[in-house]
Design a protein around this motif. Structure first.
Motif, PDB file in Angstrom:
ATOM      1  N   LYS A   1     -12.017   1.146  -0.713  1.00  0.00           N
ATOM      2  CA  LYS A   1     -11.717   2.198   0.269  1.00  0.00           C
ATOM      3  C   LYS A   1     -12.791   3.274   0.203  1.00  0.00           C
ATOM      4  O   LYS A   1     -13.280   3.556  -0.888  1.00  0.00           O
ATOM      5  CB  LYS A   1     -10.369   2.846  -0.038  1.00  0.00           C
ATOM      6  CG  LYS A   1      -9.175   1.927   0.030  1.00  0.00           C
ATOM      7  CD  LYS A   1      -7.957   2.717  -0.428  1.00  0.00           C
ATOM      8  CE  LYS A   1      -6.775   1.811  -0.688  1.00  0.00           C
ATOM      9  NZ  LYS A   1      -5.637   2.549  -1.248  1.00  0.00           N
TER      10      LYS A   1
ATOM     11  N   ASP B   1      -2.956  -3.138  -2.660  1.00  0.00           N
ATOM     12  CA  ASP B   1      -3.585  -1.944  -3.213  1.00  0.00           C
ATOM     13  C   ASP B   1      -3.613  -2.067  -4.734  1.00  0.00           C
ATOM     14  O   ASP B   1      -2.724  -2.652  -5.339  1.00  0.00           O
ATOM     15  CB  ASP B   1      -2.784  -0.709  -2.767  1.00  0.00           C
ATOM     16  CG  ASP B   1      -3.466   0.580  -3.182  1.00  0.00           C
ATOM     17  OD1 ASP B   1      -4.702   0.587  -3.330  1.00  0.00           O
ATOM     18  OD2 ASP B   1      -2.749   1.584  -3.355  1.00  0.00           O
TER      19      ASP B   1
ATOM     20  N   MET C   1      -3.894   0.655  -7.063  1.00  0.00           N
ATOM     21  CA  MET C   1      -3.096   1.680  -7.713  1.00  0.00           C
ATOM     22  C   MET C   1      -1.805   1.890  -6.935  1.00  0.00           C
ATOM     23  O   MET C   1      -1.829   2.424  -5.824  1.00  0.00           O
ATOM     24  CB  MET C   1      -3.875   3.009  -7.756  1.00  0.00           C
ATOM     25  CG  MET C   1      -5.219   2.917  -8.455  1.00  0.00           C
ATOM     26  SD  MET C   1      -5.055   2.545 -10.205  1.00  0.00           S
ATOM     27  CE  MET C   1      -4.572   4.169 -10.806  1.00  0.00           C
ATOM     28  N   LEU C   2      -0.700   1.451  -7.510  1.00  0.00           N
ATOM     29  CA  LEU C   2       0.590   1.507  -6.819  1.00  0.00           C
ATOM     30  C   LEU C   2       1.648   2.080  -7.751  1.00  0.00           C
ATOM     31  O   LEU C   2       1.591   1.850  -8.958  1.00  0.00           O
ATOM     32  CB  LEU C   2       1.040   0.092  -6.440  1.00  0.00           C
ATOM     33  CG  LEU C   2       0.322  -0.612  -5.299  1.00  0.00           C
ATOM     34  CD1 LEU C   2       0.608  -2.104  -5.363  1.00  0.00           C
ATOM     35  CD2 LEU C   2       0.758  -0.036  -3.960  1.00  0.00           C
TER      36      LEU C   2
ATOM     37  N   GLU D   1       0.857  -1.188   0.000  1.00  0.00           N
ATOM     38  CA  GLU D   1       0.000   0.000   0.000  1.00  0.00           C
ATOM     39  C   GLU D   1       0.893   1.238   0.000  1.00  0.00           C
ATOM     40  O   GLU D   1       1.760   1.385   0.857  1.00  0.00           O
ATOM     41  CB  GLU D   1      -0.897  -0.038   1.253  1.00  0.00           C
ATOM     42  CG  GLU D   1      -1.653   1.236   1.545  1.00  0.00           C
ATOM     43  CD  GLU D   1      -2.594   1.620   0.432  1.00  0.00           C
ATOM     44  OE1 GLU D   1      -3.569   0.883   0.192  1.00  0.00           O
ATOM     45  OE2 GLU D   1      -2.344   2.645  -0.243  1.00  0.00           O
ATOM     46  N   ASP D   2       0.679   2.132  -0.983  1.00  0.00           N
ATOM     47  CA  ASP D   2       1.561   3.296  -1.088  1.00  0.00           C
ATOM     48  C   ASP D   2       1.110   4.477  -0.242  1.00  0.00           C
ATOM     49  O   ASP D   2       1.889   5.384   0.010  1.00  0.00           O
ATOM     50  CB  ASP D   2       1.721   3.724  -2.551  1.00  0.00           C
ATOM     51  CG  ASP D   2       0.400   4.130  -3.180  1.00  0.00           C
ATOM     52  OD1 ASP D   2      -0.575   3.377  -3.019  1.00  0.00           O
ATOM     53  OD2 ASP D   2       0.345   5.197  -3.814  1.00  0.00           O
ATOM     54  N   GLU D   3      -0.159   4.493   0.190  1.00  0.00           N
ATOM     55  CA  GLU D   3      -0.570   5.568   1.100  1.00  0.00           C
ATOM     56  C   GLU D   3      -0.005   5.227   2.474  1.00  0.00           C
ATOM     57  O   GLU D   3      -0.482   4.303   3.134  1.00  0.00           O
ATOM     58  CB  GLU D   3      -2.093   5.646   1.192  1.00  0.00           C
ATOM     59  CG  GLU D   3      -2.759   6.171  -0.062  1.00  0.00           C
ATOM     60  CD  GLU D   3      -4.272   5.988   0.010  1.00  0.00           C
ATOM     61  OE1 GLU D   3      -4.857   6.271   1.081  1.00  0.00           O
ATOM     62  OE2 GLU D   3      -4.854   5.530  -0.981  1.00  0.00           O
TER      63      GLU D   3
HETATM   64 CA    CA Z   1      -2.596   3.532  -4.014  1.00  0.00          CA
END
Ligand code: CA
Length: 226
Positions: free
Chosen positions: A102, A52, A54-55, A7-9
């Motif tokens: 999410k 996730d 979108m990474l 997860e990039d967030e």
């Molecule tokens: Ca993301």
């Protein structure tokens, strides 16, 4: 469970790490797609991957496709900010096992993870024994010596949890996590109610004491059945 979170967030990744760790899971986190794929392939085995969609680097679909291409069947729960049937179908084609859009609540996430682990066949338990106390969780049967004992599903779950770890102190919260579907909404002291009814069924009529109280922690199954 051993869980990989990709997860990039960073805020979300950190709260997942904290929440899952607090639940007793062992958690590793990757913040980009390439690191995530690398960990998934070499850092495991994991019991589940939270992925996730979108990474940076490599997207969730691509990671999932590559994992499956490597023959890796680790359950994947895809996290996505988008929703819609198209995305979901894409992800399921890529080999994801489930989806969560999410924002989601941690309680729902934890429940989905448990469901994934169950479906993945977290090893089916064979017959459990403690002295003359015998429990067959899949057949839902219990007996002491030659006498059959009727248990409710919840009692059976609590007893199986204790009998799988004979002689070890098991925390009420751990019993709750294993036996109840939404443990965060429930007071761990509810476990006492089920232990009391178990004692009335498997111990008292036989003059035995198999479920011992460990003060300040929870309970312990006497390995010899009391
Ligand atoms: Ca993301």
């Amino acid at each position: 469970m051993r869980i990989l979170v990709v997860e990039d967030e960073e805020g979300l990744a950190e709260s997942l790490r904290l929440g899952l760790s607090a639940d007793g899971h062992w958690v590793e986190v990757a913040h980009d797609g390439h690191h995530g794929l690398d960990l998934a392939l070499t850092g495991g085995p994991y019991d589940a991957v939270l992925l996730d969609l979108m990474l940076p680097g490599l997207g969730g679909h691509e990671i999932c496709t590559r994992l499956r291409a490597h023959g890796d069947r680790t359950p994947v729960l895809m996290l996505t900010a988008k929703d819609g049937e198209h995305d979901e179908a894409d992800g399921l084609d890529a080999g994801a096992d489930d989806y969560l859009t999410k924002p989601f609540s941690f309680v729902v996430l934890a429940a989905r993870l448990r469901a994934l682990a169950r479906r993945a066949g977290t090893p089916q338990v064979g017959v459990l024994r403690a002295g003359d106390l015998v429990l067959d969780p899949s057949g839902r049967r219990c007996r002491r010596g030659e006498r059959d004992i009727e248990l409710t599903a919840r009692e059976l779950g609590v007893l199986a949890c204790l009998m799988r770890q004979p002689g070890r102190a098991v925390a009420k919260q751990d019993i709750l996590d294993e036996v109840w579907d939404v443990p965060h909404a429930i007071d761990p002291n509810i476990v006492e109610v089920y232990v009391s009814s178990l004692r009335r069924k498997i111990d008292a009529p036989f003059g035995r004491r198999s479920i011992l109280t460990v003060h300040g922690t929870g309970y312990r199954m006497a390995p010899d059945g009391g």
